[in-house]
Design an enzyme around this catalytic site. Structure first.
Site, PDB file in Angstrom:
ATOM      1  N   SER A 101     -14.571  26.797  45.363  1.00  0.00           N
ATOM      2  CA  SER A 101     -15.044  25.474  45.802  1.00  0.00           C
ATOM      3  C   SER A 101     -15.589  24.687  44.616  1.00  0.00           C
ATOM      4  O   SER A 101     -15.473  23.463  44.567  1.00  0.00           O
ATOM      5  CB  SER A 101     -16.113  25.604  46.889  1.00  0.00           C
ATOM      6  OG  SER A 101     -17.371  25.980  46.342  1.00  0.00           O
ATOM      7  N   SER A 102     -16.189  25.388  43.640  1.00  0.00           N
ATOM      8  CA  SER A 102     -16.743  24.673  42.481  1.00  0.00           C
ATOM      9  C   SER A 102     -15.620  24.005  41.691  1.00  0.00           C
ATOM     10  O   SER A 102     -15.760  22.864  41.245  1.00  0.00           O
ATOM     11  CB  SER A 102     -17.530  25.624  41.579  1.00  0.00           C
ATOM     12  OG  SER A 102     -16.719  26.684  41.127  1.00  0.00           O
ATOM     13  N   ASP A 129      -9.648  28.833  37.834  1.00  0.00           N
ATOM     14  CA  ASP A 129      -9.828  28.130  39.114  1.00  0.00           C
ATOM     15  C   ASP A 129      -9.465  26.647  38.997  1.00  0.00           C
ATOM     16  O   ASP A 129      -8.789  26.094  39.872  1.00  0.00           O
ATOM     17  CB  ASP A 129     -11.288  28.247  39.589  1.00  0.00           C
ATOM     18  CG  ASP A 129     -11.646  29.662  40.021  1.00  0.00           C
ATOM     19  OD1 ASP A 129     -10.809  30.560  39.837  1.00  0.00           O
ATOM     20  OD2 ASP A 129     -12.761  29.865  40.536  1.00  0.00           O
TER      21      ASP A 129
HETATM   22  N1  LIG Z   1     -18.114  20.238  48.445  1.00  0.00           N
HETATM   23  C1  LIG Z   1     -18.968  20.372  47.427  1.00  0.00           C
HETATM   24  N2  LIG Z   1     -19.822  19.376  47.121  1.00  0.00           N
HETATM   25  C2  LIG Z   1     -20.661  19.522  46.086  1.00  0.00           C
HETATM   26  N3  LIG Z   1     -20.780  20.628  45.326  1.00  0.00           N
HETATM   27  C3  LIG Z   1     -19.967  21.637  45.580  1.00  0.00           C
HETATM   28  C4  LIG Z   1     -19.026  21.575  46.645  1.00  0.00           C
HETATM   29  N4  LIG Z   1     -18.366  22.741  46.670  1.00  0.00           N
HETATM   30  C5  LIG Z   1     -18.888  23.503  45.672  1.00  0.00           C
HETATM   31  N5  LIG Z   1     -19.843  22.849  45.017  1.00  0.00           N
HETATM   32  C6  LIG Z   1     -20.631  23.360  43.863  1.00  0.00           C
HETATM   33  O1  LIG Z   1     -20.098  24.612  43.497  1.00  0.00           O
HETATM   34  C7  LIG Z   1     -21.085  25.664  43.616  1.00  0.00           C
HETATM   35  C8  LIG Z   1     -20.446  26.948  44.130  1.00  0.00           C
HETATM   36  O2  LIG Z   1     -19.697  27.472  43.084  1.00  0.00           O
HETATM   37  P1  LIG Z   1     -19.492  29.019  42.854  1.00  0.00           P
HETATM   38  O3  LIG Z   1     -20.796  29.738  42.805  1.00  0.00           O
HETATM   39  O4  LIG Z   1     -18.617  29.108  41.688  1.00  0.00           O
HETATM   40  O5  LIG Z   1     -18.713  29.513  44.152  1.00  0.00           O
HETATM   41  P2  LIG Z   1     -17.192  29.233  44.596  1.00  0.00           P
HETATM   42  O6  LIG Z   1     -16.532  28.470  43.506  1.00  0.00           O
HETATM   43  O7  LIG Z   1     -16.631  30.600  44.755  1.00  0.00           O
HETATM   44  O8  LIG Z   1     -17.259  28.533  45.896  1.00  0.00           O
HETATM   45  C9  LIG Z   1     -22.109  25.117  44.589  1.00  0.00           C
HETATM   46  O9  LIG Z   1     -23.366  25.708  44.310  1.00  0.00           O
HETATM   47  C10 LIG Z   1     -22.084  23.620  44.287  1.00  0.00           C
HETATM   48  O10 LIG Z   1     -22.915  23.331  43.179  1.00  0.00           O
HETATM   49  C1  LIG Z   2     -15.197  35.664  38.528  1.00  0.00           C
HETATM   50  C2  LIG Z   2     -14.201  34.595  38.113  1.00  0.00           C
HETATM   51  O1  LIG Z   2     -13.063  35.247  37.539  1.00  0.00           O
HETATM   52  C3  LIG Z   2     -13.696  33.799  39.309  1.00  0.00           C
HETATM   53  C4  LIG Z   2     -14.795  33.099  40.055  1.00  0.00           C
HETATM   54  O2  LIG Z   2     -14.298  32.450  41.203  1.00  0.00           O
HETATM   55  P1  LIG Z   2     -15.282  31.868  42.301  1.00  0.00           P
HETATM   56  O3  LIG Z   2     -16.208  30.885  41.624  1.00  0.00           O
HETATM   57  O4  LIG Z   2     -16.034  33.024  42.888  1.00  0.00           O
HETATM   58  O5  LIG Z   2     -14.397  31.187  43.298  1.00  0.00           O
HETATM   59  C5  LIG Z   2     -14.844  33.700  37.075  1.00  0.00           C
HETATM   60  C6  LIG Z   2     -13.880  32.817  36.291  1.00  0.00           C
HETATM   61  O6  LIG Z   2     -12.694  33.145  36.185  1.00  0.00           O
HETATM   62  O7  LIG Z   2     -14.353  31.815  35.746  1.00  0.00           O
HETATM   63 MG   LIG Z   3     -16.588  28.815  41.436  1.00  0.00          MG
END
Ligand SMILES: Nc1ncnc2c1ncn2[C@@H]1O[C@H](COP(=O)(O)OP(=O)(O)O)[C@@H](O)[C@H]1O
Ligand SMILES: C[C@@](O)(CCOP(=O)(O)O)CC(=O)O
Ligand SMILES: [Mg+2]
Length: 397
Positions: A146-147, A205
């Site tokens: 999602s990030s 990503d």
């Molecule tokens: N829809 C969104 N709006 C704003 N910020 C977001 C959104 N989705 C994700 N983020 C940001 O990305 C972070 C999550 O990223 P991360 O820990 O890498 O998890 P993942 O990438 O696996 O979902 C959240 O804490 C937020 O700061």
């Molecule tokens: C753990 C990792 O390989 C993937 C992280 O993915 P996510 O933010 O958990 O969706 C980190 C990266 O590749 O930057």
């Molecule tokens: Mg992420």
């Protein structure tokens, strides 16, 4: 002045193999998911920039002259090849009233927005007065990127607003995509956003969010997979929250502590990704059950490796045990420590067995759904072409 109302979207991703190892230069295989983040742009009040991020509870607005002054003060130099510095991020935190070291989703999302907005406008010119709203079909912090989807949407929207890339949507068209060169620029700025959120991202990503499809990623080199068979994958969210930044830092620490023990594990994960790529590219478009056992073994071995790296979690062990009791094979995906796992569903799995596995997973408090993989990358939409559900979510904020 910006006069149009448009929406930018980018997909989340599933890493089949190579999470964490990819941060250290090993190969990862990743595919785009059919769940997306949407960013709506609308003309805003003159001299104001407004941002609403309902997924993380942010609603902020700034005077554009204040942003310009801040940009000069932190000397954002608009170089996409430079990482955000500690001093720059500290100054942005102070401006936005974010405590030092705050890593809550709203703080990181606001910081990433401000950094990208100032650095991009330093290079390409001011961001016009607009209202920005971001909503997502992706769970936040669950391993589905999602990030990166957020950072890719921001990069595309801000670059378009500053005129650094075109607005490719012609009158009457419902969707459009950017040129290869423009996608490369979007990807490099999205990586900067990921750096603000993750600390030390590999870039896989944001590459999937930008290009979509299925790709191999190693040390910044992006190679689309030659052929990707239709794979049925069950996605399960354990709903255990975790932070990618903390998990990536933990793996680094473990490698520094036990290099002779950990480096062979990373090499083995690399070999799994490479073998898996060969197997996938040699498979027919619609593989039969006989093609699955090797993929299942790769899942099992890699799941053990990820536990050795310290990114497992009891909830993920449970997920693997529950699916194993239905003769299905699973592994964590993304950063681990909770978040999501993926389960392979061979074509000879009976609908009853899939239903029973889903029921058992839901009984653990998990959420699961079947996914389609290989979705398109970052896309520009005219608002009328979006589903009622997405329009409703964007209108809520
Ligand atoms: N829809 C969104 N709006 C704003 N910020 C977001 C959104 N989705 C994700 N983020 C940001 O990305 C972070 C999550 O990223 P991360 O820990 O890498 O998890 P993942 O990438 O696996 O979902 C959240 O804490 C937020 O700061
Ligand atoms: C753990 C990792 O390989 C993937 C992280 O993915 P996510 O933010 O958990 O969706 C980190 C990266 O590749 O930057
Ligand atoms: Mg992420």
């Amino acid at each position: 002045m910006w006069t149009r109302e448009l929406v930018v979207s980018a997909p989340g991703k599933v890493i089949l193999h190579g999470e964490h190892a990819v941060v250290l230069g090993k190969v990862a295989l990743a595919v785009a998911l059919d769940l997306r983040t949407f960013l709506r742009l609308r003309p805003g009040a003159e001299g104001r920039l407004s941002v609403s991020l309902p997924g993380v509870g942010v609603r902020r607005s700034w005077d554009t002259p204040d942003l310009r002054a801040l940009r000069e003060r932190i000397a954002a130099d608009g170089d996409e090849s430079k990482s955000p510095s500690v001093e720059q991020l500290d100054a942005l935190r102070e401006f936005a009233g974010i405590a030092a070291g705050a890593s809550a989703p709203d703080s990181l999302a606001t910081l990433a927005f401000l950094y990208m907005c100032l650095a991009i406008s330093a290079k390409y010119g001011d961001v016009p007065s607009v209202d920005i709203v971001v909503c997502s079909e992706l769970p936040t912090g669950a391993g589905l990127g999602s990030s990166a989807a957020y950072a890719v949407c921001l990069a595309a929207a801000l670059l378009m607003l500053c005129g650094a890339i075109s607005c490719p949507l012609q009158e009457g068209e419902s969707t459009a995509r950017w040129t290869e060169e423009e996608l490369t620029l979007i990807n490099s700025w999205a990586f900067r956003g990921e750096q603000v959120i993750h600390g030390n991202p590999s870039g896989v990503d944001n590459a999937v969010g930008t290009w979509g499809g299925a790709l191999r990623y190693q040390a910044g080199k992006i190679t689309p997979l030659k052929r990707v068979p239709t794979l049925r994958i069950l996605l399960t969210n354990t709903k255990v929250p975790r932070s990618t930044k903390i998990l990536v830092a933990g793996v680094k620490e473990k490698i520094l502590k036990f290099p002779a023990i950990m480096n062979p594990v990373l090499d083995s994960i690399d070999a799994i990704s490479q073998e898996c790529q060969s197997v996938l590219e040699a498979m027919p478009a619609n593989p039969s059950a006989e093609h699955y056992p090797v993929l299942e073994e790769f899942f099992d071995i890699n799941q053990h490796h990820l536990n050795v790296l310290g990114v497992g979690h009891p909830s993920l062990d449970r997920l693997c045990q529950v699916t194993a009791s239905h003769s299905l094979h699973s592994k964590l995906t993304g950063a681990g420590g909770g978040g999501c796992g993926i389960t392979l569903l061979p074509p000879d799995t009976s609908p009853l067995a899939v239903e029973a596995a889903k029921q058992d997973l839901c009984a653990c408090g998990f959420e699961c759904w079947e996914t389609k993989i290989g979705a398109p990358g970052v896309t520009l939409h005219c608002c009328s072409s979006l589903s009622a559900q997405v329009l409703h979510a964007l209108a809520q904020s």
